[in-house]
Scaffold this motif. Structure first.
Motif, short mmCIF file in Angstrom:
data_model
loop_
_atom_site.label_atom_id
_atom_site.label_comp_id
_atom_site.label_asym_id
_atom_site.label_seq_id
_atom_site.Cartn_x
_atom_site.Cartn_y
_atom_site.Cartn_z
N THR A 177 23.62 32.48 -73.61
CA THR A 177 23.46 31.07 -74.09
C THR A 177 23.12 30.01 -73.06
OG1 THR A 177 25.73 30.66 -74.40
CG2 THR A 177 24.55 31.71 -76.17
N ALA A 178 24.10 30.15 -71.89
CA ALA A 178 23.89 29.30 -70.98
C ALA A 178 22.57 29.28 -70.32
CB ALA A 178 24.93 29.66 -69.82
N SER A 179 22.27 30.65 -69.92
CA SER A 179 20.82 30.84 -69.47
C SER A 179 19.73 30.33 -70.38
CB SER A 179 20.83 32.38 -69.09
OG SER A 179 21.54 32.92 -68.32
N TYR A 180 20.01 30.76 -71.69
CA TYR A 180 18.93 30.25 -72.70
C TYR A 180 18.83 28.95 -72.50
CZ TYR A 180 16.38 28.91 -76.86
OH TYR A 180 15.78 28.61 -77.84
N GLY A 181 19.71 28.10 -72.37
CA GLY A 181 19.84 26.46 -72.62
C GLY A 181 19.07 25.93 -71.52
N PHE A 182 19.72 26.35 -70.21
CA PHE A 182 19.07 25.56 -69.08
C PHE A 182 17.51 26.18 -68.92
CE2 PHE A 182 23.49 26.19 -67.49
CZ PHE A 182 23.79 24.91 -67.63
N LEU A 183 17.22 27.35 -69.06
CA LEU A 183 15.87 27.77 -68.94
C LEU A 183 14.76 26.94 -69.89
CD1 LEU A 183 16.01 31.63 -68.76
CD2 LEU A 183 14.89 30.04 -66.92
N GLU A 184 15.14 26.88 -71.20
CA GLU A 184 14.38 26.17 -72.11
C GLU A 184 14.19 24.70 -72.09
OE1 GLU A 184 12.19 28.29 -73.65
OE2 GLU A 184 13.38 30.12 -72.97
N ALA A 185 15.44 24.31 -71.60
CA ALA A 185 15.46 22.67 -71.47
C ALA A 185 14.63 22.44 -70.13
CB ALA A 185 16.74 22.15 -71.19
N TYR A 186 14.55 22.95 -69.19
CA TYR A 186 13.67 23.01 -68.09
C TYR A 186 12.14 23.25 -68.46
CZ TYR A 186 12.19 22.90 -63.20
OH TYR A 186 11.08 22.53 -62.21
N SER A 187 11.92 24.06 -69.28
CA SER A 187 10.65 24.37 -69.57
C SER A 187 9.86 23.32 -70.43
CB SER A 187 10.45 25.94 -70.26
OG SER A 187 9.08 26.17 -70.39
N ALA A 188 10.83 23.07 -71.53
CA ALA A 188 10.37 22.12 -72.63
C ALA A 188 10.27 20.65 -72.01
CB ALA A 188 11.47 22.12 -73.84
N TYR A 189 11.04 20.24 -71.13
CA TYR A 189 11.04 18.86 -70.50
C TYR A 189 10.62 18.71 -69.05
CZ TYR A 189 13.46 18.89 -75.25
OH TYR A 189 13.86 19.09 -76.49
N VAL A 190 10.55 19.57 -68.48
CA VAL A 190 10.20 19.34 -67.13
C VAL A 190 8.77 20.17 -66.62
CG1 VAL A 190 10.89 19.66 -64.68
CG2 VAL A 190 12.72 19.17 -66.41
N SER A 191 8.79 21.16 -66.45
CA SER A 191 7.88 22.15 -66.15
C SER A 191 7.76 23.19 -66.95
CB SER A 191 7.64 22.38 -64.87
OG SER A 191 6.65 23.22 -64.19
N PRO A 192 6.67 23.66 -67.63
CA PRO A 192 6.44 25.05 -68.38
C PRO A 192 6.99 26.24 -67.50
CG PRO A 192 4.85 23.45 -69.06
CD PRO A 192 5.35 22.93 -67.77
N LEU A 193 7.62 27.12 -68.11
CA LEU A 193 8.06 28.25 -67.34
C LEU A 193 7.29 29.34 -68.17
CD1 LEU A 193 11.89 27.81 -66.99
CD2 LEU A 193 10.33 27.61 -65.04
N THR A 194 6.85 30.47 -67.55
CA THR A 194 6.15 31.54 -68.06
C THR A 194 7.38 32.61 -68.56
OG1 THR A 194 6.17 32.89 -66.13
CG2 THR A 194 4.32 31.15 -66.52
N ASP A 195 6.92 33.74 -69.18
CA ASP A 195 7.70 34.65 -69.68
C ASP A 195 8.01 35.46 -68.14
OD1 ASP A 195 7.66 33.95 -72.12
OD2 ASP A 195 6.42 35.77 -72.84
N ALA A 196 7.37 35.24 -67.12
CA ALA A 196 7.73 36.42 -65.90
C ALA A 196 8.72 35.00 -65.20
CB ALA A 196 6.32 36.35 -65.17
N ASP A 197 8.83 34.04 -65.44
CA ASP A 197 9.75 33.20 -64.90
C ASP A 197 11.14 33.56 -65.51
OD1 ASP A 197 8.19 31.68 -63.14
OD2 ASP A 197 7.70 30.23 -64.49
N ARG A 198 11.05 33.59 -66.59
CA ARG A 198 12.23 33.76 -67.61
C ARG A 198 12.80 35.04 -67.04
NH1 ARG A 198 8.90 30.63 -70.78
NH2 ARG A 198 10.38 29.09 -71.88
N ASN A 199 12.02 36.27 -67.07
CA ASN A 199 12.46 37.48 -66.63
C ASN A 199 13.13 37.54 -65.15
OD1 ASN A 199 11.75 39.36 -68.82
ND2 ASN A 199 9.61 39.09 -68.21
#
Length: 319
Positions: A164-186
């Motif tokens: 849940t921590a990983s999800y929260g930080f990743l999705e917040a950055y992607s949604a409100y700062v700079s979009p992340l790709t699935d490769a970034d998430r992996n």
């Protein structure tokens, strides 16, 4: 002025204090806040030492890129706790065995500092800190209101907290700062394996697919609770951010609700009124992107770069 007018004016004011004309004062305040944050409720950490010692992950990682942004970190942290509190054993463990209700700011500082040490701290410092966290967790056990036993050392619960921590930080950055790709998430989930192992979170997601599979498995265990709404009220009111960001704290909490998976929001009873309004969403994105360009010399990211002999603005340069 009508209610709608007051709301729009308030959002506009929250944005204006963060926009370019006040960049200098804002940077000074944020840098001062970074110094205060590093007190961590009594624990002082110097991320610039020992010279040359690497962290658990390297400076070119997705983790280092994501954790430097104070706006998305706050939003992501709130989203992570919403997900954690949907699980009754985790919720009871946190609510019954911490000072969050009495002293939320100190608790947030300690939790935030632990995350920063895990990402930016020298490996020896991170390992020592995580060992201390594990010792404290070993004393946390009890039962939920329904009588279900829990232990903070349970690998299933540690796995959920890690995910849940990983999800929260990743999705917040992607949604409100700079979009992340699935490769970034992996990449991020793979990078988190070293710290997950140290925390005892055996089987924590090592990829985006594994994260989605874990969320699907845990969904039947999630349930609503009034504690979730109490938590949201605390996060809106606690002076957890420096001025002028405190003016936007309500919006950041709603931004966290927005990135919580829809099926979890439905379980928790977090309807549309708990999320961002359209204009507010644009404001939060502007603030997140602006924060991603501010180099804070006192922050863990810049200190860690200095420790490794890198320029302070290393993480702020175009990829």
């Amino acid at each position: 002025m009508g209610e709608r007018g007051r709301g729009t004016w308030g959002v506009a004011m929250r944005f204006s204090v963060f926009d370019t004309p006040l960049a200098g004062p804002i940077e000074a305040r944020l840098d001062s806040a970074a110094k205060a944050f590093l007190d961590g409720g009594g624990l002082r950490v110097d991320f610039s030492e020992p010279k040359g010692e690497p962290a658990l992950v390297g400076p070119d990682s997705v983790s280092w890129r994501v954790f430097k942004n104070p706006v998305s970190l706050f939003i992501g942290g709130v989203a992570a706790v919403l997900l954690e509190f949907a699980e009754p054993r985790v919720r009871s463990g946190v609510w019954d065995h911490s000072t969050f209700r009495q002293d939320p700011v100190t608790r947030l500082k300690r939790t935030g500092l632990a995350a920063m040490v895990t990402v930016y701290g020298a490996r020896s410092v991170a390992e020592q800190m995580i060992e201390g966290v594990n010792r404290r967790h070993a004393r946390v056990a009890g039962a939920t209101p329904s009588g279900e036993p829990y232990s903070a050392t349970d690998p299933e619960l540690l796995r959920w907290v890690q995910a849940t921590a990983s999800y929260g930080f990743l999705e917040a950055y992607s949604a409100y700062v700079s979009p992340l790709t699935d490769a970034d998430r992996n990449r991020y989930y793979a990078e988190s394996q070293a710290s997950a192992a140290l925390y005892g979170a055996a089987g924590a997601p090592a990829s985006l697919d594994e994260q989605k599979a874990l969320f699907a498995r845990m969904l039947p265990r999630l349930e609503p609770s009034g504690i979730v709404f109490e938590f949201l009220q605390i996060m809106k009111k606690a002076p957890a951010l420096p001025q002028p960001l405190q003016l936007s704290q309500h919006s950041f909490v709603r931004a966290a609700v927005d990135i919580t998976p829809p099926e979890v929001r439905a379980i928790l009873g977090l309807g549309r009124r708990y999320g961002l309004r359209p204009f507010e969403a644009r404001v939060v994105r502007r603030m997140g992107r602006r924060a991603d360009r501010i180099v804070l010399r006192s922050a863990p990211a810049a200190q860690a770069c200095r420790r490794l002999g890198l320029p302070e603005d290393y993480l702020y340069r175009p990829c």
